[in-house]
Design a protein around this motif. Structure first.
Motif, PDB file in Angstrom:
ATOM      1  N   UNK A  96       0.798  -1.245  -0.079  1.00 54.99           N
ATOM      2  CA  UNK A  96       0.018   0.099  -0.122  1.00 54.99           C
ATOM      3  C   UNK A  96       0.920   1.372   0.094  1.00 54.99           C
ATOM      4  N   UNK A  97       2.065   1.204   0.215  1.00 52.34           N
ATOM      5  CA  UNK A  97       3.091   2.063   0.278  1.00 52.34           C
ATOM      6  C   UNK A  97       3.933   2.292  -0.755  1.00 52.34           C
ATOM      7  N   UNK A  98       3.945   1.709  -1.558  1.00 52.94           N
ATOM      8  CA  UNK A  98       5.007   1.571  -2.688  1.00 52.94           C
ATOM      9  C   UNK A  98       4.987   2.889  -3.814  1.00 52.94           C
ATOM     10  N   UNK A  99       3.944   3.546  -3.652  1.00 54.51           N
ATOM     11  CA  UNK A  99       3.749   4.924  -4.724  1.00 54.51           C
ATOM     12  C   UNK A  99       4.335   6.302  -3.798  1.00 54.51           C
ATOM     13  N   UNK A 100       3.905   6.239  -2.585  1.00 56.75           N
ATOM     14  CA  UNK A 100       4.164   7.543  -1.792  1.00 56.75           C
ATOM     15  C   UNK A 100       5.190   7.260  -0.518  1.00 56.75           C
ATOM     16  N   UNK A 101       5.189   5.888  -0.366  1.00 57.11           N
ATOM     17  CA  UNK A 101       6.072   5.735   1.121  1.00 57.11           C
ATOM     18  C   UNK A 101       5.255   5.789   1.929  1.00 57.11           C
ATOM     19  N   UNK A 102       5.679   5.596   3.555  1.00 57.65           N
ATOM     20  CA  UNK A 102       4.897   5.457   4.456  1.00 57.65           C
ATOM     21  C   UNK A 102       5.701   6.583   5.764  1.00 57.65           C
ATOM     22  N   UNK A 103       5.442   6.664   7.031  1.00 54.08           N
ATOM     23  CA  UNK A 103       5.859   6.998   7.993  1.00 54.08           C
ATOM     24  C   UNK A 103       7.314   6.478   8.290  1.00 54.08           C
ATOM     25  N   UNK A 104       7.538   5.261   8.043  1.00 57.65           N
ATOM     26  CA  UNK A 104       8.866   4.776   8.332  1.00 57.65           C
ATOM     27  C   UNK A 104       9.803   5.107   7.364  1.00 57.65           C
ATOM     28  N   UNK A 150      17.332   7.915  -1.361  1.00 53.59           N
ATOM     29  CA  UNK A 150      16.320   6.789  -0.881  1.00 53.59           C
ATOM     30  C   UNK A 150      15.493   6.253  -1.916  1.00 53.59           C
ATOM     31  N   UNK A 151      15.481   5.131  -2.316  1.00 56.63           N
ATOM     32  CA  UNK A 151      14.630   4.446  -3.139  1.00 56.63           C
ATOM     33  C   UNK A 151      13.332   3.687  -2.314  1.00 56.63           C
ATOM     34  N   UNK A 152      12.309   4.060  -2.832  1.00 59.45           N
ATOM     35  CA  UNK A 152      11.234   3.351  -1.785  1.00 59.45           C
ATOM     36  C   UNK A 152      10.700   2.323  -3.012  1.00 59.45           C
ATOM     37  N   UNK A 153      10.474   1.151  -2.644  1.00 62.99           N
ATOM     38  CA  UNK A 153       9.913  -0.169  -3.298  1.00 62.99           C
ATOM     39  C   UNK A 153       9.358  -1.186  -2.237  1.00 62.99           C
ATOM     40  N   UNK A 154       8.731  -1.849  -2.869  1.00 66.12           N
ATOM     41  CA  UNK A 154       8.134  -3.158  -2.267  1.00 66.12           C
ATOM     42  C   UNK A 154       8.749  -4.437  -2.833  1.00 66.12           C
ATOM     43  N   UNK A 155       9.543  -5.049  -1.984  1.00 76.44           N
ATOM     44  CA  UNK A 155      10.508  -6.299  -2.640  1.00 76.44           C
ATOM     45  C   UNK A 155       9.493  -7.262  -3.072  1.00 76.44           C
ATOM     46  N   UNK A 156       8.543  -7.426  -2.311  1.00 75.53           N
ATOM     47  CA  UNK A 156       7.532  -8.690  -2.449  1.00 75.53           C
ATOM     48  C   UNK A 156       6.831  -8.472  -3.861  1.00 75.53           C
ATOM     49  N   UNK A 157       6.597  -7.012  -4.124  1.00 73.49           N
ATOM     50  CA  UNK A 157       5.592  -6.868  -5.478  1.00 73.49           C
ATOM     51  C   UNK A 157       6.637  -6.919  -6.563  1.00 73.49           C
ATOM     52  N   UNK A 158       7.998  -6.416  -6.352  1.00 75.71           N
ATOM     53  CA  UNK A 158       9.027  -6.250  -7.083  1.00 75.71           C
ATOM     54  C   UNK A 158       9.461  -7.707  -7.843  1.00 75.71           C
ATOM     55  N   UNK A 188      -1.387  -1.622 -13.252  1.00 75.93           N
ATOM     56  CA  UNK A 188      -2.401  -1.914 -12.381  1.00 75.93           C
ATOM     57  C   UNK A 188      -1.622  -1.097 -10.917  1.00 75.93           C
ATOM     58  N   UNK A 189      -0.566  -1.141 -10.912  1.00 70.41           N
ATOM     59  CA  UNK A 189      -0.090  -0.331  -9.448  1.00 70.41           C
ATOM     60  C   UNK A 189       0.228   0.989  -9.764  1.00 70.41           C
ATOM     61  N   UNK A 190      -0.165   1.606 -10.628  1.00 65.13           N
ATOM     62  CA  UNK A 190       0.244   3.143 -11.221  1.00 65.13           C
ATOM     63  C   UNK A 190       1.564   3.408 -11.202  1.00 65.13           C
ATOM     64  N   UNK A 191       2.398   2.446 -11.594  1.00 62.69           N
ATOM     65  CA  UNK A 191       3.931   2.373 -11.768  1.00 62.69           C
ATOM     66  C   UNK A 191       4.221   2.842 -13.274  1.00 62.69           C
ATOM     67  N   UNK A 192       5.315   3.867 -13.497  1.00 62.85           N
ATOM     68  CA  UNK A 192       5.618   4.057 -14.765  1.00 62.85           C
ATOM     69  C   UNK A 192       6.874   3.344 -15.246  1.00 62.85           C
ATOM     70  N   UNK A 193       7.568   2.888 -14.228  1.00 58.86           N
ATOM     71  CA  UNK A 193       8.435   1.882 -14.209  1.00 58.86           C
ATOM     72  C   UNK A 193       8.842   1.184 -12.913  1.00 58.86           C
ATOM     73  N   UNK A 194       9.193  -0.077 -12.953  1.00 54.76           N
ATOM     74  CA  UNK A 194       9.646  -0.670 -11.603  1.00 54.76           C
ATOM     75  C   UNK A 194      10.537  -0.197 -10.518  1.00 54.76           C
TER      76      UNK A 194
END
Length: 366
Positions: free
Chosen positions: A212-220, A235-243, A261-267
């Motif tokens: 849920x945080x892969x586009x904008x990040x989160x508090x962490x 700092x690169x934000x990504x979700x390793x499981x989805x990647x 589907x995840x709103x990503x232009x590139x992985x």
């Protein structure tokens, strides 16, 4: 040119999952510390839209893209600098890489054990920083002892180096990394070149977040970004499981659909690989012909003869000149002949500093 980025982090932060996603190698990913004991090395193609442009225009028989190597290094715990866990092996493996990709856990998941019992990205980052700093301090102290002898004997070079070594010691004792010391490259090589200080290596941070945080990040991830702001590190934000899922899709159209589907232009992996390549201070130039379109890796700032040398040493020894086309001109005029016709091909000599994306043809005589 073989340069490596070491993927580091505490156990269970997603290092091996990330490594599996970006590399051709496979590391075991498991829910317990030290599942990666020997460092795994993966060779990765660097995504580059420019080589696709050349392929479309030249239609070569063969294409060779540029690559970068990633090393998945065993997870580190408190006390590693004194040999705790796999500390000695971990630190030795880091010493061998050229840059560090530091993966930090920025997600909550009760099913994935956290080695420190709670999710705190800043605390996690500092654990690794402290262990690396302690190891570096040990190396600096040893060299200070040796250098002091020369300084006492009146050796001017030793005296100058001793002052810098003391500054490095003070910096490390203050809990700062060696890379924060401002020193020119020539003096740096003289003072600490033989030490291979762990905290002197360039670093890139990866905030491994939840889906849920892969586009904008989160508090962490925001806390992590704030904590490293003074370092000037990316700092690169990504979700390793989805990647990991994205990386398994081979069909280009399906791949694009999944990203959409995840709103990503590139992985996130594509961003990470490009950022890691840049972190090593690398750029790419191209050679383009019907037989082969190839991307060549060089260090930013290299002059034309050095760049020619990565093709063959004879090219550098007998360098005469370089014929250079800018990628934008090649794309606009569709061919080398078209570029020549409008006078856009430059003829450069030995002092020409190669720019990222140059298409080059070398003239030499041995």
């Amino acid at each position: 040119m073989s340069l490596q980025c070491g993927i580091v982090g505490l156990p269970n932060v997603g290092k091996s999952t990330l490594f599996n996603a970006i590399s051709t190698g496979k590391a075991e990913a498991a829910n317990y510390p030290f599942c990666t004991i020997e460092p795994n090395v993966g060779v990765v193609t660097v995504p580059d839209e420019r080589i696709d442009i050349l392929i479309g225009l030249v239609k070569p028989q063969k294409t060779i893209p540029t690559i970068i190597e990633f090393v998945d290094i065993a997870g580190l715990v408190k006390g590693a600098s004194q040999g705790a866990g796999l500390g000695n092996k971990f630190l030795a493996n880091i010493r061998e890489v050229d840059a560090i990709v530091h993966v930090v856990r920025c997600f909550q998941d009760e099913n994935v054990v956290h080695v420190e019992g709670r999710v705190d990205p800043v605390f996690d980052k500092e654990i690794i920083d402290i262990e690396l700093q302690l190891k570096d301090l040990e190396s600096v102290d040893k060299k200070i002892q040796k250098t002091e002898k020369g300084a006492r004997a009146g050796d001017a070079k030793a005296k100058a180096e001793l002052e810098w070594l003391k500054l490095y010691k003070q910096t490390l004792e203050e809990g700062k990394n060696a890379r924060s010391v401002k020193i020119d490259e020539e003096m740096k090589e003289s003072v600490i070149g033989d030490l291979q200080l762990l905290t002197a290596k360039p670093v890139l941070y990866v905030a491994n977040v939840d889906e849920d945080s892969m586009l904008t990040g989160n508090e962490y991830s925001e806390k992590l970004r704030e904590a490293v702001k003074h370092e000037g590190a990316e700092v690169i934000i990504l979700c390793a499981a989805i990647e990991s899922q994205i990386s398994e899709i081979e069909d280009p159209e399906e791949h694009e659909m999944f990203l959409g589907e995840y709103g990503l232009k590139e992985s996130g992996l594509s961003k990470l690989i490009k950022a890691s390549y840049a972190l090593l201070n690398l750029i790419t130039y191209f050679t383009a012909g019907v037989k082969e379109v190839r991307a060549w890796t060089i260090v930013k700032g290299w002059k034309a003869p050095q760049a020619a040398g990565v093709i063959h040493s004879d090219f550098e020894k007998g360098f005469i000149r370089a014929e250079v086309i800018k990628i934008a001109d090649f794309e606009q005029y569709k061919s080398e002949a078209g570029v020549k016709e409008v006078g856009k091909m430059a003829v450069e000599g030995k002092e020409y500093v190669v720019e990222d994306g140059d298409i080059m043809h070398f003239r030499f005589n041995v």
